[in-house]
Scaffold this motif. Structure first.
Motif, PDB file in Angstrom:
ATOM      1  N   ARG A 238       0.823  -1.206   0.000  1.00  0.00           N
ATOM      2  CA  ARG A 238       0.000   0.000   0.000  1.00  0.00           C
ATOM      3  C   ARG A 238       0.861   1.260   0.000  1.00  0.00           C
ATOM      4  NH1 ARG A 238      -3.163   1.292   5.504  1.00  0.00           N
ATOM      5  NH2 ARG A 238      -3.331  -0.904   5.957  1.00  0.00           N
ATOM      6  N   VAL A 239       0.281   2.331  -0.531  1.00  0.00           N
ATOM      7  CA  VAL A 239       0.954   3.630  -0.608  1.00  0.00           C
ATOM      8  C   VAL A 239       0.014   4.665  -0.011  1.00  0.00           C
ATOM      9  CG1 VAL A 239       2.030   5.351  -2.116  1.00  0.00           C
ATOM     10  CG2 VAL A 239       2.097   2.933  -2.754  1.00  0.00           C
ATOM     11  N   GLU A 240       0.541   5.463   0.902  1.00  0.00           N
ATOM     12  CA  GLU A 240      -0.266   6.524   1.521  1.00  0.00           C
ATOM     13  C   GLU A 240       0.486   7.842   1.406  1.00  0.00           C
ATOM     14  OE1 GLU A 240      -0.376   5.187   5.549  1.00  0.00           O
ATOM     15  OE2 GLU A 240      -1.950   3.698   5.180  1.00  0.00           O
ATOM     16  N   ARG A 241      -0.220   8.930   1.634  1.00  0.00           N
ATOM     17  CA  ARG A 241       0.477  10.202   1.778  1.00  0.00           C
ATOM     18  C   ARG A 241       0.970  10.300   3.219  1.00  0.00           C
ATOM     19  NH1 ARG A 241      -0.239  12.927  -2.804  1.00  0.00           N
ATOM     20  NH2 ARG A 241      -2.311  13.242  -3.687  1.00  0.00           N
ATOM     21  N   ALA A 242       2.203  10.777   3.376  1.00  0.00           N
ATOM     22  CA  ALA A 242       2.777  10.885   4.724  1.00  0.00           C
ATOM     23  C   ALA A 242       2.475  12.254   5.303  1.00  0.00           C
ATOM     24  CB  ALA A 242       4.289  10.669   4.652  1.00  0.00           C
ATOM     25  N   ASP A 243       1.903  12.279   6.497  1.00  0.00           N
ATOM     26  CA  ASP A 243       1.704  13.555   7.175  1.00  0.00           C
ATOM     27  C   ASP A 243       2.670  13.642   8.352  1.00  0.00           C
ATOM     28  OD1 ASP A 243       0.554  11.636   8.717  1.00  0.00           O
ATOM     29  OD2 ASP A 243      -1.461  12.471   8.684  1.00  0.00           O
ATOM     30  N   LYS A 244       2.687  14.792   9.001  1.00  0.00           N
ATOM     31  CA  LYS A 244       3.662  15.019  10.058  1.00  0.00           C
ATOM     32  C   LYS A 244       3.098  16.027  11.042  1.00  0.00           C
ATOM     33  CE  LYS A 244       8.478  16.124  10.737  1.00  0.00           C
ATOM     34  NZ  LYS A 244       9.646  16.828  10.236  1.00  0.00           N
ATOM     35  N   ILE A 245       3.384  15.795  12.325  1.00  0.00           N
ATOM     36  CA  ILE A 245       2.871  16.711  13.337  1.00  0.00           C
ATOM     37  C   ILE A 245       3.921  17.780  13.646  1.00  0.00           C
ATOM     38  CG2 ILE A 245       2.194  16.857  15.769  1.00  0.00           C
ATOM     39  CD1 ILE A 245       0.942  13.942  15.182  1.00  0.00           C
ATOM     40  N   PHE A 246       3.470  19.044  13.579  1.00  0.00           N
ATOM     41  CA  PHE A 246       4.348  20.190  13.832  1.00  0.00           C
ATOM     42  C   PHE A 246       3.729  21.063  14.908  1.00  0.00           C
ATOM     43  CE2 PHE A 246       5.417  19.465   9.331  1.00  0.00           C
ATOM     44  CZ  PHE A 246       6.774  19.725   9.305  1.00  0.00           C
ATOM     45  N   TYR A 247       4.535  21.949  15.473  1.00  0.00           N
ATOM     46  CA  TYR A 247       3.979  23.077  16.205  1.00  0.00           C
ATOM     47  C   TYR A 247       3.526  24.115  15.178  1.00  0.00           C
ATOM     48  CZ  TYR A 247       5.844  21.355  20.632  1.00  0.00           C
ATOM     49  OH  TYR A 247       6.102  20.612  21.746  1.00  0.00           O
ATOM     50  N   LEU A 248       2.444  24.825  15.471  1.00  0.00           N
ATOM     51  CA  LEU A 248       1.864  25.778  14.524  1.00  0.00           C
ATOM     52  C   LEU A 248       2.854  26.889  14.135  1.00  0.00           C
ATOM     53  CD1 LEU A 248      -0.650  26.603  12.939  1.00  0.00           C
ATOM     54  CD2 LEU A 248      -1.468  27.833  14.946  1.00  0.00           C
ATOM     55  N   LYS A 289       4.838  13.831   0.172  1.00  0.00           N
ATOM     56  CA  LYS A 289       5.612  12.693   0.669  1.00  0.00           C
ATOM     57  C   LYS A 289       4.740  11.458   0.655  1.00  0.00           C
ATOM     58  CE  LYS A 289       9.214  14.608   3.520  1.00  0.00           C
ATOM     59  NZ  LYS A 289      10.061  14.343   4.658  1.00  0.00           N
ATOM     60  N   MET A 290       5.350  10.323   0.355  1.00  0.00           N
ATOM     61  CA  MET A 290       4.590   9.077   0.329  1.00  0.00           C
ATOM     62  C   MET A 290       5.161   8.086   1.346  1.00  0.00           C
ATOM     63  SD  MET A 290       5.875   7.688  -3.370  1.00  0.00           S
ATOM     64  CE  MET A 290       7.556   7.967  -3.949  1.00  0.00           C
ATOM     65  N   THR A 291       4.241   7.325   1.929  1.00  0.00           N
ATOM     66  CA  THR A 291       4.630   6.194   2.765  1.00  0.00           C
ATOM     67  C   THR A 291       4.310   4.937   1.969  1.00  0.00           C
ATOM     68  OG1 THR A 291       3.730   7.467   4.601  1.00  0.00           O
ATOM     69  CG2 THR A 291       4.469   5.231   5.093  1.00  0.00           C
ATOM     70  N   VAL A 292       5.317   4.096   1.777  1.00  0.00           N
ATOM     71  CA  VAL A 292       5.141   2.889   0.979  1.00  0.00           C
ATOM     72  C   VAL A 292       5.430   1.673   1.853  1.00  0.00           C
ATOM     73  CG1 VAL A 292       6.003   1.600  -1.022  1.00  0.00           C
ATOM     74  CG2 VAL A 292       5.803   4.097  -1.135  1.00  0.00           C
TER      75      VAL A 292
END
Ligand SMILES: [Zn+2]
Length: 298
Positions: A238-248, A289-292
Motif C-alpha cells: 500500500r501507498v499513503e500520503r505521509a503527514d507530520k505533526i508540527f507546532y503551529l 511525501k509518500m509512505t510505501v
C-alpha cells in the motif's frame, strides 16, 4: 569534485534536465523516468553533511542553507507522535518481532518501537546522532551504511527507512540488502518525497525537496519506487500520503518557502506567536511525501 552516475533504476545514461539548484543539476532518465542529481558529490562527501549542525541550525529559518533541521532534538515529542501512527500501520501488517531502522538518526522511532515491545536495532551514517541514540536512549545503533554492516541474513521481521532512501548513494543495492536481511514475507516501510505528486510538479524548482539538493540525490515517484522495489524482490502492499505533526509556529514560518513574497506569512506568523498559539500541535500533510509498505517475496 563531482562524479557522473548512471540511472540507479535502469542503468541508462540518457537524461534530460529537470532543474538546476545551487549549481547542481537534477535530471530525469529518458528511459525509466527516475529523477536524480547528476553529476553529484562522491558518497564520502555526501555523508560529511550529517554532523550535529545538520540536526540543529538556522538554515531553514533564514533560507541561506537549505538542508537538515531547525532543531530536531527539541521536536522529539512531535516526531514520536508522527511515528506512532506509522508504527500502528506496521503492527497491522507484520507480527511483532525484530525491527531494523535504517538511518535511524537520534533513535526516536527505535525508542518508540522498543516501548511497544519490538526488539530493535538501528543503523546510521551520522556519528553525532548515532552516539546520541546510544548514550541518551541506550539503543543499539551501528555506524555506517546498511551494506557496510553485513548484518545476518533473514534476521528481521520489519525494516523501516524514514526519509532515507532519497539520500542513499546506491538505493537499489541498499534495497537488495534490506531484502537479504528480512525474513520471508518481512515488511519494509519507506517514506520519501513523491516527485510525481501534483504539488511537486506545480512548485518545480521551488519544491522544498528539490531545494535540499545537497542532501537529496534521488526523487522517486510512486511508479519508479515500485519498480525499484520490484527489482529488489518486494511487492508493494500500500501507498499513503505521509503527514507530520508540527507546532503551529514553525509550520507557518515554513510557508514562506512556498509563496512569492513573505508579507502574508510574516504577518500570520507574528500573529500566531503574539496570540501564544505557536506551540499548538497541527497535523500537516504537505501532499508531497509518500509512505510505501512493501512485502518481501517469499
Ligand atoms: Zn533509468
Amino acid at each position: 569534485m563531482l562524479e557522473n552516475v548512471r540511472c540507479a533504476l535502469c542503468g541508462a545514461d540518457d537524461t534530460r534536465p529537470v532543474t538546476e539548484i545551487d549549481g547542481l543539476h537534477i535530471v530525469r532518465c529518458q528511459l525509466c523516468g527516475l529523477v536524480y542529481v547528476n553529476p553529484r558529490y562522491a558518497e564520502e562527501r555526501l555523508q560529511e553533511l550529517y554532523t550535529e549542525l545538520y540536526y540543529d541550525h538556522d538554515g531553514i529559518r533564514n533560507g541561506l542553507e537549505f538542508f537538515g533541521y531547525d532543531d530536531y532534538l527539541s521536536d522529539e515529542e512531535n516526531i514520536k507522535l508522527s511515528f506512532a501512527k506509522r508504527l500502528r500501520t506496521i503492527e497491522r501488517l507484520s507480527h511483532k518481532g525484530t525491527l531494523l531502522d535504517v538511518g535511524c538518526a537520534t533513535g526516536f522511532f527505535l525508542d518508540l518501537a522498543r516501548a511497544h515491545g519490538w526488539e530493535v536495532l538501528g543503523t546510521e551514517v551520522s556519528a553525532f546522532s548515532a552516539s546520541y541514540a546510544r548514550e541518551r536512549l541506550a539503543l543499539d545503533v551501528r555506524l555506517g551504511t546498511l551494506s557496510q554492516l553485513n548484518l545476518d541474513a533473514q534476521s528481521f521481521d520489519a525494516v523501516t527507512m524514514w526519509d532515507v532512501i532519497e539520500h542513499v548513494a546506491h538505493p537499489l543495492a541498499e534495497l537488495h540488502e534490506v531484502q537479504r536481511i528480512l525474513r520471508p514475507n518481512g515488511l519494509l516501510s519507506i517514506i520519501t518525497p513523491d516527485a510525481g505528486s501534483w504539488v511537486a510538479r506545480l512548485l518545480g524548482p521551488r519544491w522544498e525537496e528539490f531545494r535540499r539538493v545537497r542532501e537529496h540525490i534521488y526523487f522517486f515517484s510512486k511508479r519508479t519506487l515500485a519498480e525499484m522495489l520490484g527489482k529488489a524482490g518486494f511487492d508493494v502492499l500500500r501507498v499513503e500520503r505521509a503527514d507530520k505533526i508540527f507546532y503551529l509556529g514553525p509550520a507557518i514560518q515554513r510557508l514562506k518557502y512556498y509563496t512569492w513574497d513573505g508579507v502574508f506569512t510574516s504577518f500570520a506568523a507574528s500573529l500566531v506567536y503574539r496570540l501564544g498559539l505557536d506551540k499548538l500541535r497541527v497535523n500537516v500533510n504537505p501532499l508531497t511525501k509518500m509512505t510505501v509498505y512493501a512485502r518481501k517475496r517469499a
